[in-house]
Write an enzyme that holds these catalytic residues in place. Sequence first.
Site, mmCIF file in Angstrom:
data_model
loop_
_atom_site.group_PDB
_atom_site.id
_atom_site.type_symbol
_atom_site.label_atom_id
_atom_site.label_comp_id
_atom_site.label_asym_id
_atom_site.label_seq_id
_atom_site.Cartn_x
_atom_site.Cartn_y
_atom_site.Cartn_z
ATOM 1 N N LYS A 24 52.433 43.434 50.126
ATOM 2 C CA LYS A 24 51.830 43.813 48.842
ATOM 3 C C LYS A 24 52.857 43.834 47.723
ATOM 4 O O LYS A 24 52.564 43.449 46.592
ATOM 5 C CB LYS A 24 51.159 45.199 48.954
ATOM 6 C CG LYS A 24 49.802 45.147 49.615
ATOM 7 C CD LYS A 24 48.772 44.518 48.678
ATOM 8 C CE LYS A 24 47.436 44.354 49.373
ATOM 9 N NZ LYS A 24 46.451 43.633 48.566
ATOM 10 N N LYS A 62 46.715 33.911 57.619
ATOM 11 C CA LYS A 62 45.498 34.643 57.968
ATOM 12 C C LYS A 62 44.503 34.516 56.815
ATOM 13 O O LYS A 62 44.904 34.542 55.644
ATOM 14 C CB LYS A 62 45.925 36.100 58.205
ATOM 15 C CG LYS A 62 44.861 37.136 58.077
ATOM 16 C CD LYS A 62 45.464 38.523 57.992
ATOM 17 C CE LYS A 62 45.268 39.092 56.606
ATOM 18 N NZ LYS A 62 44.348 40.173 56.434
ATOM 19 N N LYS A 82 41.200 37.499 51.282
ATOM 20 C CA LYS A 82 40.816 37.408 49.872
ATOM 21 C C LYS A 82 42.042 37.248 48.995
ATOM 22 O O LYS A 82 42.049 36.452 48.071
ATOM 23 C CB LYS A 82 40.158 38.728 49.434
ATOM 24 C CG LYS A 82 38.715 38.852 49.618
ATOM 25 C CD LYS A 82 38.258 39.671 50.787
ATOM 26 C CE LYS A 82 38.810 41.038 51.026
ATOM 27 N NZ LYS A 82 38.127 41.760 52.103
#
Length: 340
Positions: free
Chosen positions: A129, A209, A212
């Site tokens: 992140k 993977k 979104k």
Amino acid sequence: MTIDPAAAPAREAPTGARRPRIFSGIQPSGIVHLGNDLGAIRNYVALQAEYEAIYCIVDYHALTSTHDADQLRTRTREMAAGLLALGLDPDRCTLFVQSHRPEHTELAWLLCTVTPVSWLERTPTYKEKVEQQPHDINHGLLTYPVLQAADIVIYKASLVPVGKDQAAHLELSREIVRSFNRRYGDTFPEPEAVFTEAPTVLGTDGVRKMSKSVGNTIDILGEPDLIRKQVMSMVTDTLRIKRTDPGRPEVCNVCQTHRFFGPDYEEIWDGERTARTGCVDTKKLLADRLVRHYAPARERYLELMAHPADIDEILEAGADRLRPKAAATMDEVRRRMGIR
Ligand code: ADP
């Protein structure tokens, strides 16, 4: 632990003894993608018959990346509609929105006090992140796994159906539980992850993977044309250059996805291996199958979205049903910690 969703448990819930409790959360990101379904939602649906199942749309978690209030509200409802359309049954499971049970955040704070910062800093998702949103490294991103632990343990759930990407978080939840139990006495069970037969679904790029935030999704409840476009963009076996080159189904993401959408996948693989079929044929077939497979869910989704008050009612009822469970845990925890 792996539970094969194909070997779905008996439809009727066992009566008598209390069923083991499971919990899982999903972010309200608006779209439901193939990775969510094959990696987690199929298990949500299969397990709701056999377990006391609690499923949560984690809007507090989403706030670590989404700061638009209207968008968050809309996406929360869309995710609820998506889950219901894919088979969650409010008579068999409890579906609710995380912020409707604010006890989760109180427990998260209490669990923060038994969680070393170093455990959080080494979490792979935190590092990801930080790279994905360098302009917004908010404190919530670091504390995310503690809130996730609180979500699970406030209901003393012992099993957590999730995709493999959540394995590290689950391990951290277990460590947090051990840390709490060591300091304040045996309070919470250590939650265990439950994976499907597709614990990691790769995205259309065939490398990362499906997610979104990466933008490599197949949006299973989207328009058929969108699904087709996304499937046709899938990267296949990169060493198969010419149509006549033999394919390698074991490394081809399209071939691997066929495993979940028809019993004849080995024949499809054989066609690839012998170059009887080309990648485009195999993708077209997959697109057709996905569109057909998800058509009834898409219809239910659109029907639900046309009646937002019904969705809100289900979510409110879910949160209400959980109030006594959350309250009982909080009473116990406050007593053990000396704040009551
Ligand atoms: P995303 O990663 O797209 O933001 P979420 O974090 O909201 O999705 O994930 C919801 C559930 O779906 C989690 O249990 C997660 O492990 C599972 N999941 C998400 N992406 C995948 C994937 N590509 N393969 C398998 N499971 C996945």
